[in-house]
Design an enzyme around this catalytic site. Structure first.
Site, PDB file in Angstrom:
ATOM      1  CE1 TYR A 158      -4.055   2.005   0.606  1.00  0.00           C
ATOM      2  CE2 TYR A 158      -2.670   3.206   2.148  1.00  0.00           C
ATOM      3  CZ  TYR A 158      -3.838   3.109   1.416  1.00  0.00           C
ATOM      4  OH  TYR A 158      -4.778   4.122   1.473  1.00  0.00           O
ATOM      5  CE  LYS A 162      -3.925   4.678  -1.949  1.00  0.00           C
ATOM      6  NZ  LYS A 162      -4.953   5.275  -2.821  1.00  0.00           N
TER       7      LYS A 162
HETATM    8  P1  NAD Z   1     -13.209   1.689   0.992  1.00  0.00           P
HETATM    9  O1  NAD Z   1     -12.561   0.377   1.156  1.00  0.00           O
HETATM   10  O2  NAD Z   1     -14.504   1.946   1.669  1.00  0.00           O
HETATM   11  O3  NAD Z   1     -13.369   2.058  -0.524  1.00  0.00           O
HETATM   12  C1  NAD Z   1     -12.544   1.542  -1.552  1.00  0.00           C
HETATM   13  C2  NAD Z   1     -13.288   1.657  -2.847  1.00  0.00           C
HETATM   14  O4  NAD Z   1     -12.501   1.100  -3.879  1.00  0.00           O
HETATM   15  C3  NAD Z   1     -14.600   0.894  -2.812  1.00  0.00           C
HETATM   16  O5  NAD Z   1     -15.558   1.617  -3.528  1.00  0.00           O
HETATM   17  C4  NAD Z   1     -14.238  -0.380  -3.554  1.00  0.00           C
HETATM   18  O6  NAD Z   1     -15.353  -0.998  -4.156  1.00  0.00           O
HETATM   19  C5  NAD Z   1     -13.278   0.178  -4.591  1.00  0.00           C
HETATM   20  N1  NAD Z   1     -12.461  -0.880  -5.164  1.00  0.00           N
HETATM   21  C6  NAD Z   1     -11.483  -1.585  -4.557  1.00  0.00           C
HETATM   22  N2  NAD Z   1     -10.996  -2.522  -5.389  1.00  0.00           N
HETATM   23  C7  NAD Z   1     -11.695  -2.412  -6.552  1.00  0.00           C
HETATM   24  C8  NAD Z   1     -11.680  -3.113  -7.762  1.00  0.00           C
HETATM   25  N3  NAD Z   1     -10.855  -4.132  -7.989  1.00  0.00           N
HETATM   26  N4  NAD Z   1     -12.540  -2.729  -8.733  1.00  0.00           N
HETATM   27  C9  NAD Z   1     -13.401  -1.721  -8.518  1.00  0.00           C
HETATM   28  N5  NAD Z   1     -13.462  -1.018  -7.388  1.00  0.00           N
HETATM   29  C10 NAD Z   1     -12.621  -1.365  -6.408  1.00  0.00           C
HETATM   30  O7  NAD Z   1     -12.142   2.719   1.548  1.00  0.00           O
HETATM   31  P2  NAD Z   1     -11.955   4.277   1.284  1.00  0.00           P
HETATM   32  O8  NAD Z   1     -11.251   4.779   2.469  1.00  0.00           O
HETATM   33  O9  NAD Z   1     -13.202   4.938   0.856  1.00  0.00           O
HETATM   34  O10 NAD Z   1     -10.903   4.250   0.090  1.00  0.00           O
HETATM   35  C11 NAD Z   1     -10.977   5.107  -1.019  1.00  0.00           C
HETATM   36  C12 NAD Z   1      -9.586   5.544  -1.399  1.00  0.00           C
HETATM   37  O11 NAD Z   1      -9.076   6.380  -0.360  1.00  0.00           O
HETATM   38  C13 NAD Z   1      -8.587   4.406  -1.555  1.00  0.00           C
HETATM   39  O12 NAD Z   1      -7.730   4.679  -2.644  1.00  0.00           O
HETATM   40  C14 NAD Z   1      -7.834   4.465  -0.245  1.00  0.00           C
HETATM   41  O13 NAD Z   1      -6.561   3.904  -0.359  1.00  0.00           O
HETATM   42  C15 NAD Z   1      -7.795   5.946  -0.015  1.00  0.00           C
HETATM   43  N6  NAD Z   1      -7.470   6.386   1.341  1.00  0.00           N
HETATM   44  C16 NAD Z   1      -8.302   6.119   2.392  1.00  0.00           C
HETATM   45  C17 NAD Z   1      -7.956   6.592   3.661  1.00  0.00           C
HETATM   46  C18 NAD Z   1      -8.811   6.356   4.865  1.00  0.00           C
HETATM   47  O14 NAD Z   1      -8.399   6.719   5.957  1.00  0.00           O
HETATM   48  N7  NAD Z   1      -9.999   5.781   4.743  1.00  0.00           N
HETATM   49  C19 NAD Z   1      -6.792   7.315   3.832  1.00  0.00           C
HETATM   50  C20 NAD Z   1      -5.983   7.573   2.755  1.00  0.00           C
HETATM   51  C21 NAD Z   1      -6.339   7.104   1.508  1.00  0.00           C
END
Ligand code: NAD
Length: 253
Positions: A158, A162
């Protein structure tokens, strides 16, 4: 200042991973700002669809598994068939898997790099080609992370992905700014979504994280909406290659 420059009225935004979490927050914020939304994901998006349509704009769900780049042409085709153009791409879909680096599997490494970085690059490339074909400006927003800046614990793939997103955001901005394409990123802090469930379920990790956030609380999906709308709007036309942290002050510590 004329606030119309922040409006997304008449724009078409493609948001990956729009069914839940941050992608849902971005889709709803962009809908509130007037954009039609193409939600791309592998799961049911009806909750997002209802929230987007409640803003009086259109929503197109495109079911696609972004683990591979195979669906990219179809995603673009379905979006263009429905709305005739695209203006904004938000590369939000991403996965995280936790394991000690010493035991990390090839499968987990490949799945994460493929989803978070490889597909993000080739979807961005397809969108940029489409912006060029349309002869319009375009906006690409990549969802980065605190682990674009820091090493993290038990998440080597990850962190690699990122950190790659941050660098790629700069690299693409360098090449595409001259075409009127803005490539920028948003680095969310610790937000309440599925992505952080394991951390929030661990009382020790959860307390340690919370203690380090100057804002004193975890972020919510709606918290990145303002940054996403800004970067997608004409108000950010001269912003290129920058990743904006929305982190409650985490990086300032
Ligand atoms: P989440 O797990 O709720 O959402 C992830 C999303 O990605 C979901 O909609 C999922 O269906 C989609 N996804 C994953 N694999 C997929 C695939 N193979 N095909 C299609 N869709 C796919 O978590 P989130 O926190 O909403 O994550 C969204 C983004 O934000 C991600 O890139 C995550 O790395 C990033 N992020 C999240 C945080 C946090 O604290 N939640 C912090 C930094 C970055």
């Amino acid at each position: 200042m004329n606030l119309d420059r922040f409006s997304l009225k008449g724009k078409v935004a493609v948001v990956t991973g729009a069914n839940t979490g941050l992608g849902q927050g971005v889709a709803i914020a962009m809908a509130e700002a007037g954009a039609d939304i193409v939600g791309v994901g592998r799961s049911d998006m009806s909750e997002t669809e209802a929230a987007v349509k409640a803003q009086g704009v259109r929503f197109l769900p495109v079911l696609a598994d972004l683990l591979s780049i195979e669906p990219i042409d179809r995603i673009l085709k379905e979006a263009l068939d429905a709305f005739g153009k695209i203006d904004i791409l938000v590369n939000n879909a991403g996965i995280i898997r936790r394991e000690d680096a010493i035991d990390y599997s090839v499968e987990d490494w490949d799945d994460i790099l493929n989803t978070n970085l490889r597909t993000l690059f080739f979807l961005s490339q397809a969108a940029a080609k489409q912006f060029r074909k349309q002869n319009t400006p375009g906006k690409i927003i990549n969802i980065a992370s605190m682990l674009s800046y820091q090493g993290g614990i038990r998440v080597p793939a990850y962190t690699a992905s990122k950190s790659g997103v941050l660098g790629l955001t700069r690299a693409l901005a360098n090449e595409w700014a001259k075409f009127g394409i803005n490539v920028n990123g948003i680095a969310p802090g610790y937000m309440v979504t599925n992505n952080t469930k394991a951390l929030r379920d661990d009382p020790q990790r959860s307390a340690a994280i919370l203690d380090r956030i100057p804002a004193g609380k975890w972020g919510e999906p709606a918290d990145i909406g303002g940054a996403a709308v800004f970067l997608a709007s004409a108000a950010a036309d001269y912003v290129h290659g920058f990743t904006l942290a929305v982190d409650g002050g985490w990086l300032a510590r």
